[in-house]
Design a protein around this motif. Sequence first.
Motif: not given
Lengths: 378, 378
Positions: A231-238
């Motif tokens: 699973v991949l969580f994509k936040a701002k710059n992360l």
Amino acid sequence: MKFVIQKDKLVQSVQDVMKAVSSRTTIPILTGIKIVAHSEGVTLTGSDSDISIESFIPSEEDDKENVEVIQAGSVVLQAKFFSEIVKKLPKDIVEIEVGNHHSTTIRSGKAEFSLNGLDAEEYPHLPQIEEENIFKIPTDLLKAMVRQTVFAVSTSETRPILTGVNWKLENGELICIATDSHRLALRKAMIDSENLETYNVVIPGKSLSELSKILDDTNELIEIVITENQVLFKAKNLLFFSRLLDGNYPDTSRLIPADSKTNLTLNSKDFLQAIDRASLLAKEARNNVVKLSTFTDGLIEISSNSPEIGKVSEEIQAEEVQGEELKISFSAKYVMDALKALEGTEINVNFTGAMRPFVIKTTNDDSMLQLILPVRTY
Amino acid sequence: MKFVIQKDKLVQSVQDVMKAVSSRTTIPILTGIKIVAHSEGVTLTGSDSDISIESFIPSEEDDKENVEVIQAGSVVLQAKFFSEIVKKLPKDIVEIEVGNHHSTTIRSGKAEFSLNGLDAEEYPHLPQIEEENIFKIPTDLLKAMVRQTVFAVSTSETRPILTGVNWKLENGELICIATDSHRLALRKAMIDSENLETYNVVIPGKSLSELSKILDDTNELIEIVITENQVLFKAKNLLFFSRLLDGNYPDTSRLIPADSKTNLTLNSKDFLQAIDRASLLAKEARNNVVKLSTFTDGLIEISSNSPEIGKVSEEIQAEEVQGEELKISFSAKYVMDALKALEGTEINVNFTGAMRPFVIKTTNDDSMLQLILPVRTY
């Protein structure tokens, strides 16, 4: 590689990727942080092979210069030393330069560190994830859903699947369930999905706890991509990657009783504090078990008796008591955990008998449910 | 025994006497707190036989009623449970009543605890101290004198006498000295003495640390009584007894060099932070040893080299450098401890050679001295 960077940005970024670095890894290079300087900025990566975190510091952001990359390149530095060093550097500006044999110089003010580095080519590659099916959720909602379920995962490895949280996405609704077979926490929410994919996966509790620590409390959307084993969580710059747990999560829907025989409506804080007090004597002597008894007139007694030490009892006035009289014993810790997770001021507790699991919910809120198995006492 | 008491007063008092209660005692009753209700108020006592603390809660204070004693009496209650219970009681008022067989009821609001108590007659008596020779010292000065010396006591039991702080009172001056044979801390002050008694005793470092935690930061005078084997500190509503250590404290006066060959005047914070940074790499690899080198133009270099990890060097500008050039190695921890204890902004460091102990003092302050033995490196 050579770049000049704002210390505060570097410190924050190192702190984030450190969440994935473990000193007890079987792959020595994973005790390091990978640093890559490129045309857009600097990217740091930390990983323990279960969790991988990538933090990006853009060269410019909000019209401020964070990084000046003088020469692109990469290196891996010992996470423990690098993180301590950047925190304690004397000035707001840091220069990092890689020389021969990956030896890396870190300069700030009149302090100069030289760290033995490793070849970034030898650092494992992050999972490649096809970003076909993305769903989005506000960051603060995600953090709440994690907080309200993850405490209930099993800490024992006897059934590894129970150390994770079951995430089910169906018809635009995300349902998170955790259980250690003595209690169960469930939280659901409608989410913004671009597709109608259906998922049923198990995410390690540890991954969700670490994710929660990194994310800010904002209502900005975080993107989630689920694949067969990641699973991949994509936040701002992360970017936050976690492996998924193998195996089928037990079907928990049949555990939740459909009807009830005794129903209490209570002030959550009064209930929590009375249990907390009753557990003071129970903690050592009796495995933290306290007893609840209903009386007429809406009175409820919470009590505990440990002959060696003493006993305690406290009456609380329920807002409402419906149904049969009841005496039931339960783990004070499990009920306190559940009440803290619910965060409601008024709660409903629904019992179907002294030997059957009972349900705690916030009044007028069906998005959360806490189920607890009673303890048999004689 | 029966009394009604303000919860906050009880909580504070319990917290104070708990500092003396140890769960690892060979005398079972000392795991309890002795509670005595009498005509003037309530007195609590905790003890581990090395330290004993008595806290008095007067019935009335500043025109406010703290305690209403309904029936005088006494009991001993398990410290661990009693302290947890009082902290978590629901209301501001607490009623405590002893019934048959020392069984003690604690009531607050609708919560009622019943604790098995013990006979207070079986609690050991506190040392009887003749209060003939009393000297007085402001509480905040006492706390400073403890803080600036106690960190340097030995933590090893190979020479038990060095686990204490040597207190010498002579001609109205109190001198406190602690050493673990690698470093020495000395603090002296003129004090208000009613007599010209001379004392030379050794107080366990642990006693002084616990005493410091209990005392408020006020300039109110605390009374000190020293006997052959006990010291008693008397603050407002508080008695703190500690046994003294047996044996003769070594004569440390000859350790302190009378002259010096290299003298530095430095900003304490710059020096501390540079050593802190240099020690980041030295901590694991080299027993926390850093190196100081003097250069011309008042430049000083702090450095450390750990071939496995890397190296670090930092230049700092001294305010003044006098005398011979010097290269010396020392424990970063010892020098940082000393600098923190001195609390000065400008310090003098006086060396008599790379193999001789050196002295750190605050500029223009002779009341404190920190002595550190260098480390031989090859």
